[in-house]
Design an enzyme around this catalytic site. Sequence first.
Site, PDB file in Angstrom:
ATOM      1  N   GLY A  13      12.688 117.699  27.878  1.00 30.88           N
ATOM      2  CA  GLY A  13      11.598 118.058  26.980  1.00 30.88           C
ATOM      3  C   GLY A  13      11.691 119.525  26.606  1.00 30.88           C
ATOM      4  NE  ARG A  14       6.406 121.234  22.978  1.00 34.65           N
ATOM      5  CZ  ARG A  14       5.538 120.226  23.074  1.00 34.65           C
ATOM      6  NH1 ARG A  14       5.290 119.687  24.259  1.00 34.65           N
ATOM      7  NH2 ARG A  14       4.926 119.749  22.002  1.00 34.65           N
ATOM      8  CB  ILE A  15      10.143 123.115  30.439  1.00 35.98           C
ATOM      9  CG1 ILE A  15       8.729 123.557  30.038  1.00 35.98           C
ATOM     10  CG2 ILE A  15      10.663 123.996  31.572  1.00 35.98           C
ATOM     11  CD1 ILE A  15       7.699 123.404  31.135  1.00 35.98           C
ATOM     12  NE  ARG A  31       1.843 118.272  37.635  1.00 32.98           N
ATOM     13  CZ  ARG A  31       1.836 119.446  37.048  1.00 32.98           C
ATOM     14  NH1 ARG A  31       2.791 120.330  37.330  1.00 32.98           N
ATOM     15  NH2 ARG A  31       0.885 119.773  36.182  1.00 32.98           N
ATOM     16  CG  HIS A  37       2.727 124.863  41.197  1.00 34.84           C
ATOM     17  ND1 HIS A  37       2.076 123.644  41.164  1.00 34.84           N
ATOM     18  CD2 HIS A  37       3.252 125.024  39.947  1.00 34.84           C
ATOM     19  CE1 HIS A  37       2.191 123.097  39.957  1.00 34.84           C
ATOM     20  NE2 HIS A  37       2.903 123.932  39.203  1.00 34.84           N
ATOM     21  NE  ARG A  86       8.450 107.903  30.303  1.00 36.47           N
ATOM     22  CZ  ARG A  86       7.678 108.959  30.515  1.00 36.47           C
ATOM     23  NH1 ARG A  86       7.760 109.992  29.684  1.00 36.47           N
ATOM     24  NH2 ARG A  86       6.846 108.997  31.517  1.00 36.47           N
ATOM     25  CD  GLU A 106       1.462 121.960  43.949  1.00 39.01           C
ATOM     26  OE1 GLU A 106       0.925 122.547  42.998  1.00 39.01           O
ATOM     27  OE2 GLU A 106       2.698 121.811  44.054  1.00 39.01           O
ATOM     28  CG  ASP A 114       7.385 126.575  41.547  1.00 39.75           C
ATOM     29  OD1 ASP A 114       6.973 127.416  42.380  1.00 39.75           O
ATOM     30  OD2 ASP A 114       6.905 126.473  40.407  1.00 39.75           O
TER      31      ASP A 114
END
Length: 371
Positions: A211-213, A290, A337, A233, A319, A314
């Site tokens: 995706g974007r990141i 996540r 995080h 996906r 968490e 991270d």
Amino acid sequence: MLISLEELASRRELEAKIKSAAHYRRIAQSKGLPCENPDSPAAIRAGSDTPEPEGKPLSKPAATVLIPGWMHEHARRMLRTHFSLVETPDCDIHAHLSPEVRASIRGVACRARIDRQFIDALPNLEIIASYGVGYDAVDAAYARSKNIVVTNTPDVLNEEVADLTLGLLISVVREIPKAAAFVRGGRWKASDYPLSRLTLRNRRVGIYGMGRIGRCIARRVEAFGLPVAYHSRRPAEGVAYDYFPSLLELASAVDVLISIVPGDPSTANSVNAEVLSALGPEGVFINVGRGTVVDEDALISALRTGAIAAAGLDVLADEPNVSEDLLALDNLTILPHIGSASVSTRTAMADLVAQNVIAWFQSGAAITPVP
């Protein structure tokens, strides 16, 4: 203690008077005028080239917005400027707000878990502006069924998270935290730090989530001279990286796996024992998406047995709670995080939270609505 509609109105009136008084006192003082009573007509005239008629009522906010729990101060200031703001210490709004106040709320700005019970408690809710690119804490599907817009804060944090991702990868491979502790512990005088067993050279990096990141991470990986492959996906448009139709196939083809997918039922525990084993004994796993995406028991086992070489996290499934089994692993680097945790990026995220709410009530269209 419930906040009633009358008490809320009284608070708003008091806040408005305080702000107005302070504003005109500053103006009068800057012009060298006396201002013993900042609410007086003279003070008001001193602060404006066009005198405002006496007795003109203060303009009323267009909508009431709720902040349940924590919110960045920049967003709070922006929202307070444009709206009537209600704040509660947590999401138990039945305990904190009267039915009348809940009925007056049309917007929510939050970094909290918003479930259907919360949504049902606000009968006139129109928009939920979530602080963060991930919005798995918000029941977006239920909100959509109630014609409530949900927004997040994409793009403004992409580069920051990608920077952190590469920093974490290098820290894991070159043992930077251990080397720093070696110096601080006074051991350098006695001997050199041992050579790191792993290197970034001659590796092939797989990105789980283009995706974007993911694209920002891929660009940085390329800059290090490493080939990139990915699994999502579906194939991503506009990228030339090798695509693998399954995560297992990707893991089998690379020795660094970076996870940047959102947390939802389709990704839960998708990084499992089989995927980690496919990375191989020189494999490195990095998770900046996540925590729920990885089977933590399988990861612990893989790191203990040498099924993979090292990992950097991270994000965690529960968490800020970190299991002793994770903490005991010396080939695991854990961060709290902090992917987007710089002052500038978090402020930009806060700005987008507020701008989404403002845009919705000004134009009927949010800036970054989630799909």
